[in-house]
Motif scaffolding. Sequence first.
Motif, short mmCIF file in Angstrom:
data_model
loop_
_atom_site.label_atom_id
_atom_site.label_comp_id
_atom_site.label_asym_id
_atom_site.label_seq_id
_atom_site.Cartn_x
_atom_site.Cartn_y
_atom_site.Cartn_z
N GLU A 172 62.74 19.79 24.72
CA GLU A 172 63.69 19.40 25.77
C GLU A 172 65.13 19.73 25.34
O GLU A 172 65.95 20.17 26.15
N LEU A 173 65.45 19.51 24.05
CA LEU A 173 66.78 19.83 23.55
C LEU A 173 67.03 21.34 23.59
O LEU A 173 68.13 21.79 23.93
N ALA A 174 66.02 22.14 23.24
CA ALA A 174 66.16 23.59 23.30
C ALA A 174 66.37 24.04 24.74
O ALA A 174 67.16 24.96 25.00
N LEU A 175 65.69 23.40 25.68
CA LEU A 175 65.90 23.70 27.09
C LEU A 175 67.33 23.40 27.50
O LEU A 175 67.96 24.18 28.22
N VAL A 225 70.07 26.03 29.02
CA VAL A 225 70.70 25.81 30.33
C VAL A 225 72.23 25.81 30.19
O VAL A 225 72.94 26.36 31.04
N LEU A 226 72.74 25.20 29.12
CA LEU A 226 74.19 25.17 28.91
C LEU A 226 74.76 26.58 28.78
O LEU A 226 75.90 26.84 29.18
N ARG A 227 73.96 27.49 28.23
CA ARG A 227 74.39 28.88 28.07
C ARG A 227 73.93 29.75 29.24
O ARG A 227 74.12 30.97 29.22
N GLN A 228 73.32 29.12 30.23
CA GLN A 228 72.84 29.80 31.44
C GLN A 228 71.88 30.94 31.11
O GLN A 228 71.93 32.01 31.70
N VAL A 229 71.01 30.69 30.15
CA VAL A 229 69.97 31.65 29.79
C VAL A 229 68.63 31.00 30.13
O VAL A 229 68.17 30.11 29.44
N TYR A 230 68.01 31.48 31.21
CA TYR A 230 66.82 30.83 31.73
C TYR A 230 65.56 31.63 31.39
O TYR A 230 64.91 32.19 32.28
N ASN A 231 65.23 31.68 30.11
CA ASN A 231 63.98 32.32 29.72
C ASN A 231 63.45 31.68 28.44
O ASN A 231 64.19 31.11 27.65
N THR A 238 62.10 33.15 25.84
CA THR A 238 62.41 33.88 24.61
C THR A 238 63.63 33.28 23.93
O THR A 238 63.66 33.10 22.70
N TYR A 239 64.65 32.95 24.71
CA TYR A 239 65.86 32.34 24.15
C TYR A 239 65.55 30.96 23.58
O TYR A 239 66.01 30.60 22.50
N MET A 240 64.76 30.17 24.32
CA MET A 240 64.36 28.86 23.82
C MET A 240 63.57 28.98 22.53
O MET A 240 63.75 28.18 21.60
N ASP A 241 62.72 29.99 22.44
CA ASP A 241 61.91 30.19 21.24
C ASP A 241 62.79 30.47 20.02
O ASP A 241 62.53 29.99 18.92
N ARG A 242 63.86 31.27 20.23
CA ARG A 242 64.79 31.56 19.13
C ARG A 242 65.50 30.30 18.67
O ARG A 242 65.73 30.11 17.46
#
Length: 242
Positions: A166-169, A173-179, A181-185
Amino acid sequence: MDQLTQAIINGGQTTIANVLLEHYRELGLTNAELLVYLQFKRLMDQGDTFPDANQVAESLGETSNTVFQHLHEMLAKKLLTIESVTANDQKIHDRYNFDGLYEKLAVALTRTPKTETATVVENNENSRQKVFKSIETEFGRALSPMEMESISKWFDENHYDPEIIELALREAVLRQVYNLTYMDRILLNWQKRHLTTAAQIEADKQRGIENRLNSAPKPQRQTGANAGPKIPLFKLGEDQSK
C-alpha cells in the motif's frame, strides 16, 4: 436425430469431481467463482487453453469486469495461475492453469474443516483483496490477469507485507506513475535496504527529510557594500535634528 441430442453430442461433456463440489467452500471458492471456473473448464475441455473472458461473461449474464474480478480473486487464493508456453507454432501463448484448485483440495481433505490456521489464511486473503481493490481504485481501471498474477507473486514469492505494498502504491500515485513495474522497483529498493515494515519505511523517509533540511545552504549575513542601507541609531529623547 433431434436438435437436443445433436447439440449434446456436438457440444461434448464437461465432468467435475464430486469431491470438489462437496468441499469447494473449504478452498475459499465462492459460488460465483465456482461458476466461473466451470465455464472456463467447459471451454478448455473444448481445446481453448486461454478462453475469452467476454465469452464466459456472456454465458453467465455478467460483465467482463465481473469475470476478471473473479479470476483475480482466484489468482490471489492460488487456485489459478497463468502460464506462458511455447506452442507447436513456436509462438508463446498464455493459458489458464487450475491445478492449484485441486492441490488445495488435496490438502483440505487431510485437515479438519475449520482450524485456527484456516482463519489466519482467510484473514491474509482478505488483506490481499484489499490491496487488489486499492490498486484498481488508484489506477482507475480493472487489472489484467497478468497484473493480478504479478501482485500475487508479491505476496506468495516475495512475501511483502500488505501495508508495504500500500505504501509503494502511495509513492507511485504521488509521482503519477500508474503501473506495477514502478511499484515493483520501489518494493525491491526497500527490500535491498532491509526496510521490511511500514514503520521502518516511514522512519527512513523522515530521516531523508531531516538530512535534506540540514544539508540545505543557510542564508549568509551580508556585510560591506551589499549589507544594505545603514539605520541610524539614537537614544530616546535625543534631538534628531542635530
